[in-house]
Design an enzyme around this catalytic site. Structure first.
Site, short mmCIF file in Angstrom:
data_model
loop_
_atom_site.label_atom_id
_atom_site.label_comp_id
_atom_site.label_asym_id
_atom_site.label_seq_id
_atom_site.Cartn_x
_atom_site.Cartn_y
_atom_site.Cartn_z
N ASP A 132 4.30 0.54 11.44
CA ASP A 132 3.99 0.19 9.86
C ASP A 132 2.54 -0.57 9.75
OD1 ASP A 132 6.61 0.88 9.87
OD2 ASP A 132 7.28 -0.46 8.88
N SER A 140 7.06 -3.29 1.83
CA SER A 140 7.62 -4.52 3.59
C SER A 140 8.11 -5.51 3.79
CB SER A 140 5.59 -4.52 4.10
OG SER A 140 5.69 -6.14 5.25
#
Length: 560
Positions: free
Chosen positions: A86, A476
């Site tokens: 990510d 996130s």
């Protein structure tokens, strides 16, 4: 007739009999000898990769896990899954591939395991999706299994202060606002990631590692070990040995991953101030384990679990600090002693949660990494599920770093993440605004991107307490502020979020767990009459297939 206590019950279908002579010939080439064909064959799935610090050391850990399996009488065969990390995929088209990789990793492990008739699974993961992606096929196949978390990264140091990857994301906004110098920005960039291991705060990787430990699917103490700690090698050996014991005792994942075990996992996530992605991943895992778990049920654990982990992104500390004061095991012991965990749940040690925690000491004096349950950081957990006329199927609010969230303001609507980030960095977003980023859901993205770049920019500009952000995408574990993701139904499916226009007033109330737009049902329906789903630009390949198969976020965004 097959022997009842045969340890290679599954692999014998590949290795026994005159008709399997060609199969054995192939296996001899990889090192199997006559005596090995009666041993349980263990597939060792490593997500090792040079793509990211989260996973760059995992193949080395796999060597130690293989040693443990061999010493205990099994035959390990190592292969690789993969990672979409990510931190590097964030903010551009690549992030569409991140959540999809969870499904692909799960499918890869299933296919290799079925294809080669392995008797057991040992998987090693690091970055966010490699954790649920490795455990999902364990529940799906229900053969003896253990997961190993590769560990957290140590914090970087810049001018005597700890920095990490989220420091780098937030520095983008701070530098744009001229709050920090070029020298400071460069210093953060160069020191944020000092070595191997997954992102250091209670972000998604450490959240999910903690959840899997609470679930009982990894060795006690695994979640809190730093990647570069020498104890990690011994942990891998012990996990390998423990897996062979599970084979001998025929202890299966679905005996471990019970309804009560999922409740333990959710409880630990709440106590530690974990990532909203845990909702998505635990729902997906529960589906694979055939455990009935609904998104609405997270609210009970929000309401009854104090936040005691003073951990980033909203707190002060990182996972290595938690490990120094007692780790996830200490937090679990605290929860158990207060009757907030099910102590009778079975784990991969062959013992119960309570038995694993029997000798764990709780030491709270002289540290503020973990607070007491009597005097917590917050009286409730960090994650709640909102409903209302904007999100009839639910949305996930992260209150980490905030107390009660009540906010009402005008919508600022964006059709993708990139246009929103540009607007934030240009200074177009004002206090009181409610940012809406849509068509970033599981189908609409496709891939349900995380909005770390916009939320970090808001934090860097100092607006994270004054601006709300709502999306059918996700966040996130490093995001914090008034952030609401997983809006369902998503815009691509014709959810009410598709009807929002600039200036519409949106109301958020965390106490009532409501998210509403100040429009009548008649007006919403009127607007949706002319609505059409966005054309998905991907006409083939993984993203196309995912957009056709994926479920709603409130069901875990799964494809099976």
């Amino acid at each position: 007739m097959m022997e009842k206590n045969k340890l290679n019950k599954i692999s014998s279908l590949m290795t026994e009999g005159i008709e399997r002579m060609p199969n054995r010939a192939m296996l001899r080439a990889i090192g199997m000898k006559d005596e090995d064909f009666s041993k349980p064959i263990v597939g060792v799935a490593s997500a090792g990769s040079e793509v990211t610090p989260c996973n760059m050391h995992l193949d080395k850990l796999a060597i130690h896990a293989k040693k443990g399996i061999s010493d205990a009488g099994g035959f390990p065969i190592k292969y690789n899954t993969f990672v979409v990390t990510d931190g590097e995929a964030m903010g551009h088209e690549g992030m569409k591939c991140s959540l999809i990789s969870r499904e692909a990793i799960a499918d890869t492990i299933e296919l290799v395991t079925r294809g080669h008739q392995f008797d057991a699974i040992l998987a090693i993961g690091g970055c966010d999706k490699t954790i649920p992606g490795s455990v999902m096929p364990m529940a799906r196949l229900n053969i003896p299994s253990i997961f190993i978390y590769g560990g957290t990264i140590k914090p970087g140091k810049h001018k005597g202060k700890d920095v990490d990857i989220v420091s780098a994301f937030e520095a983008v906004g701070a530098f744009t606002a001229k709050k920090i110098s070029e020298e400071e920005r460069q210093g953060i960039e160069c020191n944020a990631c000092p070595g191997a291991g997954a992102c250091g705060g209670m972000y998604t990787a450490n959240t999910m590692a903690s959840a899997i430990e609470a679930l009982g699917m990894c060795m006690p103490g695994n979640a809190s070990l730093p990647a570069e700690d020498r104890k990690m090698e011994e942990m891998c050996k012990e996990a390998g040995k423990a897996l062979v014991v599970l084979v001998k005792k025929n202890i299966l994942p679905r005996q471990i991953m019970t309804r009560n075990a999922f409740e333990n996992a959710i409880r630990v996530v709440m106590a530690l101030g974990g990532s909203t992605n845990a909702v998505l991943h635990l729902l997906a895992l529960a589906r694979e384990a055939e455990v009935g778990l609904l998104v609405d049920e997270f609210n009970y654990f929000h309401d009854t679990t104090p936040t005691i982990g003073n951990l980033k992104p909203a707190g002060k500390y990182v996972m290595t600090d938690l490990g120094k004061v007692g780790g996830v095991q200490m937090v679990m012991k605290m929860l158990l002693d207060k009757g907030l965990l099910h102590g009778d749940c079975l784990t991969v040690t062959g013992k119960t949660v309570a038995e694993n925690l029997k000798d764990v000491k709780v030491k709270l004096d002289g540290q503020d990494v973990v607070y007491s349950l009597e005097k917590p950081l917050k009286e409730v957990g960090p994650i709640s599920v909102l409903k209302g006329n904007l999100v009839p199927d639910g949305a996930v609010l992260k209150t980490c770093g905030l107390n009660i969230v009540k906010h009402e303001g005008p919508a600022r609507v964006f059709e993708d993440e990139e246009s929103c980030l540009k607007s934030i960095l240009k200074g177009d977003i004002k206090k009181g605004d409610v940012i809406v980023i849509r068509y970033e859901g599981p189908k609409g993205g496709p891939g349900m991107r995380e909005m770390l770049a916009p939320t970090s920019a808001l934090a860097g500009l100092g607006l994270h307490r004054d601006v709300a952000l709502i999306t059918d995408g996700r966040f996130s574990g490093g995001s914090w502020g008034m952030v609401i993701g997983h809006a369902a139904p998503e815009a691509q499916e014709g959810g009410p979020i598709a009807a929002v226009r600039d200036g519409d007033i949106i109301s958020i109330d965390s106490e009532r767990k409501r998210l509403d737009i100040k429009l009548s049902d008649v007006e919403i329906k009127k607007r949706m009459k002319s609505w059409k789903p966005k054309e998905i630009k991907y006409k083939n390949g993984a993203l196309y297939k995912y957009s056709k198969l994926v479920s709603c976020a409130s069901k875990g965004a799964i494809t099976s």
